[in-house]
Design a protein around this motif. Structure first.
Motif, PDB file in Angstrom:
ATOM      1  N   UNK A  95       0.835  -1.208   0.000  1.00 33.53           N
ATOM      2  CA  UNK A  95       0.000   0.000   0.000  1.00 33.53           C
ATOM      3  C   UNK A  95       0.868   1.256   0.000  1.00 33.53           C
ATOM      4  N   UNK A  96       1.965   1.232   0.734  1.00 32.20           N
ATOM      5  CA  UNK A  96       2.876   2.377   0.747  1.00 32.20           C
ATOM      6  C   UNK A  96       3.396   2.657  -0.662  1.00 32.20           C
ATOM      7  N   UNK A  97       3.637   1.584  -1.415  1.00 30.00           N
ATOM      8  CA  UNK A  97       4.120   1.738  -2.788  1.00 30.00           C
ATOM      9  C   UNK A  97       3.038   2.264  -3.739  1.00 30.00           C
ATOM     10  N   UNK A  98       1.792   2.236  -3.322  1.00 27.88           N
ATOM     11  CA  UNK A  98       0.710   2.643  -4.214  1.00 27.88           C
ATOM     12  C   UNK A  98       0.620   1.686  -5.394  1.00 27.88           C
ATOM     13  N   UNK A  99       0.372   2.242  -6.577  1.00 28.67           N
ATOM     14  CA  UNK A  99       0.245   1.403  -7.766  1.00 28.67           C
ATOM     15  C   UNK A  99       1.485   0.582  -8.041  1.00 28.67           C
ATOM     16  N   UNK A 100       2.653   1.094  -7.682  1.00 27.57           N
ATOM     17  CA  UNK A 100       3.889   0.354  -7.923  1.00 27.57           C
ATOM     18  C   UNK A 100       3.995  -0.890  -7.044  1.00 27.57           C
ATOM     19  N   UNK A 101       3.217  -0.923  -5.966  1.00 31.28           N
ATOM     20  CA  UNK A 101       3.218  -2.122  -5.134  1.00 31.28           C
ATOM     21  C   UNK A 101       2.592  -3.307  -5.835  1.00 31.28           C
ATOM     22  N   UNK A 102       1.743  -3.025  -6.825  1.00 28.58           N
ATOM     23  CA  UNK A 102       1.064  -4.079  -7.585  1.00 28.58           C
ATOM     24  C   UNK A 102       1.885  -4.496  -8.808  1.00 28.58           C
ATOM     25  N   UNK A 103       2.983  -3.814  -9.026  1.00 29.08           N
ATOM     26  CA  UNK A 103       3.880  -4.110 -10.140  1.00 29.08           C
ATOM     27  C   UNK A 103       5.025  -4.969  -9.625  1.00 29.08           C
ATOM     28  N   UNK A 104       5.206  -6.128 -10.229  1.00 27.84           N
ATOM     29  CA  UNK A 104       6.166  -7.094  -9.712  1.00 27.84           C
ATOM     30  C   UNK A 104       7.603  -6.574  -9.705  1.00 27.84           C
ATOM     31  N   UNK A 105       7.940  -5.675 -10.616  1.00 25.62           N
ATOM     32  CA  UNK A 105       9.331  -5.232 -10.723  1.00 25.62           C
ATOM     33  C   UNK A 105       9.855  -4.555  -9.456  1.00 25.62           C
ATOM     34  N   UNK A 106       8.965  -3.982  -8.657  1.00 24.10           N
ATOM     35  CA  UNK A 106       9.427  -3.305  -7.442  1.00 24.10           C
ATOM     36  C   UNK A 106       9.828  -4.292  -6.355  1.00 24.10           C
ATOM     37  N   UNK A 107       9.346  -5.536  -6.428  1.00 20.00           N
ATOM     38  CA  UNK A 107       9.662  -6.531  -5.412  1.00 20.00           C
ATOM     39  C   UNK A 107       8.800  -6.446  -4.173  1.00 20.00           C
ATOM     40  N   UNK A 108       7.893  -5.464  -4.094  1.00 24.55           N
ATOM     41  CA  UNK A 108       7.065  -5.317  -2.891  1.00 24.55           C
ATOM     42  C   UNK A 108       6.093  -6.472  -2.732  1.00 24.55           C
ATOM     43  N   UNK A 109       5.531  -6.935  -3.843  1.00 21.94           N
ATOM     44  CA  UNK A 109       4.536  -8.004  -3.767  1.00 21.94           C
ATOM     45  C   UNK A 109       5.145  -9.337  -3.365  1.00 21.94           C
ATOM     46  N   UNK A 110       6.424  -9.529  -3.656  1.00 21.26           N
ATOM     47  CA  UNK A 110       7.051 -10.809  -3.333  1.00 21.26           C
ATOM     48  C   UNK A 110       7.004 -11.090  -1.838  1.00 21.26           C
ATOM     49  N   UNK A 111       7.190 -10.057  -1.039  1.00 19.58           N
ATOM     50  CA  UNK A 111       7.153 -10.274   0.412  1.00 19.58           C
ATOM     51  C   UNK A 111       5.812 -10.876   0.827  1.00 19.58           C
ATOM     52  N   UNK A 112       4.722 -10.335   0.270  1.00 23.38           N
ATOM     53  CA  UNK A 112       3.407 -10.870   0.643  1.00 23.38           C
ATOM     54  C   UNK A 112       3.227 -12.283   0.102  1.00 23.38           C
TER      55      UNK A 112
END
Length: 570
Positions: free
Chosen positions: A402-419
């Motif tokens: 959520x902190x990443x906003x739309x980029x959190x839903x984009x795999x390239x940022x790596x944020x979604x991998x943690x979840x």
């Protein structure tokens, strides 16, 4: 920002929050001095930062795969395993007689958590071996110990645990895997096991499976189950891997996350195995391993939460959005709602980590003193540590997206991998619902005495803190009193459905109150500093959640079965 091992947090918490001095004060762990602890944590942190963290994305983007019956692991994982093994980290709490360090479980817990934050897929491999080492240490014959323990501890061989079958998940007693005596002291193991983490690899000389199976005279249910060690390669007379055993990896599961960790379907076709422990005593032996693993899985949740928090914080500090307020950095980290998310993440990680370490301290004190009170404390905290750790992992990873906003839903940022990686931790090693039922069921067979003793400690600290931090102390004391009243209510319920219906909110409330307790301890050790500031945030904003949770817990099963299955489907 690259992963930073939270070494300083651990040093502070061991010294001021969870009572590690009691462990270091025992004869068994007298060598665990402050200097040694600092050196261990610093060296483990360096391994996590420099070796494991760079492998995090490799495992996700280049999953383990099965080629012609051979598991091929993710790029760099073989080198990562070697670094872990060469550093002696697999045997950090293993017996010194077989090559281990013999250090406290508390330090093992800290190291495992940091490894999980760096690269959870790889951390799972040594965690499996650690659990097998403990099971063999306590239950195997001297001959099996001499053969397997040195090789498992050194990392030359790897270990797994095989419980689950297609028809026997949480109901382990429904398993159908068979063990037939061969007449020479060995047994022929036949059956299929699923969800076997790191069931095979391409970087150790052997993979040793601990397998639950039923002897011909084994009664139905868990009382008829025995435990066997079944190696991939049969050891020769010199103890080296010989001919292949009659087992294989049938397939790898396609999973939501943890892509670097091969989750195997294992087939045993008359594979040769050796009995571990007494016949029909398999569950007792396996629970030794599972309790170790449950604490480890709680640590996995906290570790991922730490990694996700650091990832989100770095993004928030870099991301410019909106009109900056006067004197602010101009980044979204200075937006009120983003700051709320970051503060909540940090406060929850601290609380979950404290519960995890307190459980580990209780285990160490039990091992060092043999006192029943410490055993009861360790048993009580194990399900709480597992659930709070994993739930914190999921919530913080979700908030990080959520902190990443739309980029959190984009795999390239790596944020979604943690979840995606952490989500399974609430399921394996006993689902979080089963852990909560264990807390209000088996762990309250003493009438709630162990829980009452812990609540008394919480209230005692709060009373002592009234002179220095009266508002925080009062809030923690009142929360613990409500927890005490609910505990007494639950312990008095004869209908187990009334307990089980409120088990999950009760456990979450217990975790919230413990979090307030440990935050208060931190504030007392750092008055006016950052620790007190974080404690104020947790106690004033997050601790009040316990009220609604405990109210749910006391409703019992009323209305739970009010709708029929047909009505639920409408």
């Amino acid at each position: 920002m690259p992963y930073r091992a939270p070494v300083s947090d651990y040093e502070f918490m061991l010294r001021h929050v969870v009572g590690f001095d009691d462990v270091a004060g025992t004869d068994r762990f007298a060598e665990a001095s402050e200097d040694m602890v600092s050196a261990i944590l610093s060296e483990a942190g360096r391994l996590c930062e420099e070796v494991m963290a760079p492998l995090q994305r490799n495992g996700d983007l280049h999953p383990a795969r099965l080629e012609n019956g051979v598991v091929r692991t993710s790029p760099g994982f073989a080198e990562g395993w070697k670094a872990i093994a060469d550093g002696g980290w697999i045997g950090i709490s293993a017996p010194q007689d077989f090559g281990g360090m013999g250090l406290p479980v508390t330090l093992l817990t800290a190291v495992n958590e940091m490894m999980s934050g760096a690269c959870l897929s790889l951390e799972l491999a040594p965690l499996m071996s650690m659990g097998q080492i403990e099971a063999l240490e306590h239950h195997a014959s001297d001959e099996l110990k001499q053969l397997y323990l040195p090789k498992l501890i050194s990392g030359e061989w790897a270990g797994t645990m095989n419980l689950t079958e297609p028809q026997a998940g949480s109901d382990v007693g429904a398993l159908s895997t068979k063990a037939e005596p061969n007449g020479d002291g060995t047994y022929a193991i036949s059956g299929q096991k699923i969800y076997i983490s790191w069931g095979d690899n391409d970087f150790t000389g052997n993979v040793c499976h601990l397998v639950l199976a039923r002897l011909p005279d084994g009664v139905p249910g868990t009382k008829g189950i025995s435990l066997f060690v079944v190696p991939k390669y049969l050891p020769d007379d010199a103890g080296n891997p010989g001919k292949a055993n009659s087992l294989k990896v049938v397939s790898l599961e396609h999973k939501m996350g943890l892509h670097g960790s091969p989750t195997c379907v294992m087939q045993y076709d008359g594979a040769t195995g050796w009995l571990v422990g007494e016949p029909h005593g398999g569950m007792k032996a396996m629970f030794t391993m599972m309790n170790n693993a449950r604490l480890g899985v709680g640590g996995q949740g906290v570790g991922v939460a730490e990694g996700a928090y650091q990832h989100a914080l770095a993004y928030a500090q870099e991301r410019k959005q909106g009109r900056p307020a006067e004197g602010s950095s101009g980044s979204i980290a200075d937006h009120a709602d983003v700051r709320r998310m970051l503060m909540t993440m940090k406060a929850d990680v601290f609380a979950a980590r404290s519960i995890l370490l307190a459980c580990a301290v209780a285990i160490d004190m039990q091992n060092a003193t043999g006192q029943a009170d410490w055993a009861a404390r360790a048993a009580l905290l194990t399900p709480i540590a597992k659930v709070c750790g994993t739930e914190t992992g999921m919530e913080v990873a979700d908030t990080g997206m959520q902190v990443h906003g739309g980029m959190g839903f984009i795999e390239e940022t790596g944020a979604a991998q943690y979840y995606r990686d952490v989500r399974v931790t609430a399921i394996y090693e006993g689902t979080n619902g089963i852990q909560a039922m264990d807390l209000v069921g088996r762990k309250m067979m003493d009438g709630g005495e162990a829980a009452a003793a812990l609540i008394e400690e919480i209230q005692s600290q709060a009373e002592q803190a009234r002179a220095k931090l009266p508002d925080l102390a009062e809030a923690v004391w009142q929360a613990s009193e409500t927890l005490r009243e609910t505990t007494e209510w639950l312990a008095g319920q004869k209908d187990m459905n009334d307990r089980f219906a409120g088990a999950v909110p009760y456990l979450h409330a217990f975790g919230r109150v413990l979090g307030g307790h440990y935050h208060l301890a931190a504030a007392l050790a750092d008055p006016g500093g950052a620790r007190e500031c974080l404690a104020r945030y947790y106690i004033r904003r997050l601790l009040p959640e316990h009220t609604g949770l405990l109210a749910q817990a006391q409703i019992g099963a009323e209305g739970l079965f009010g709708l029929s299955l047909e009505e639920l489907a409408v």
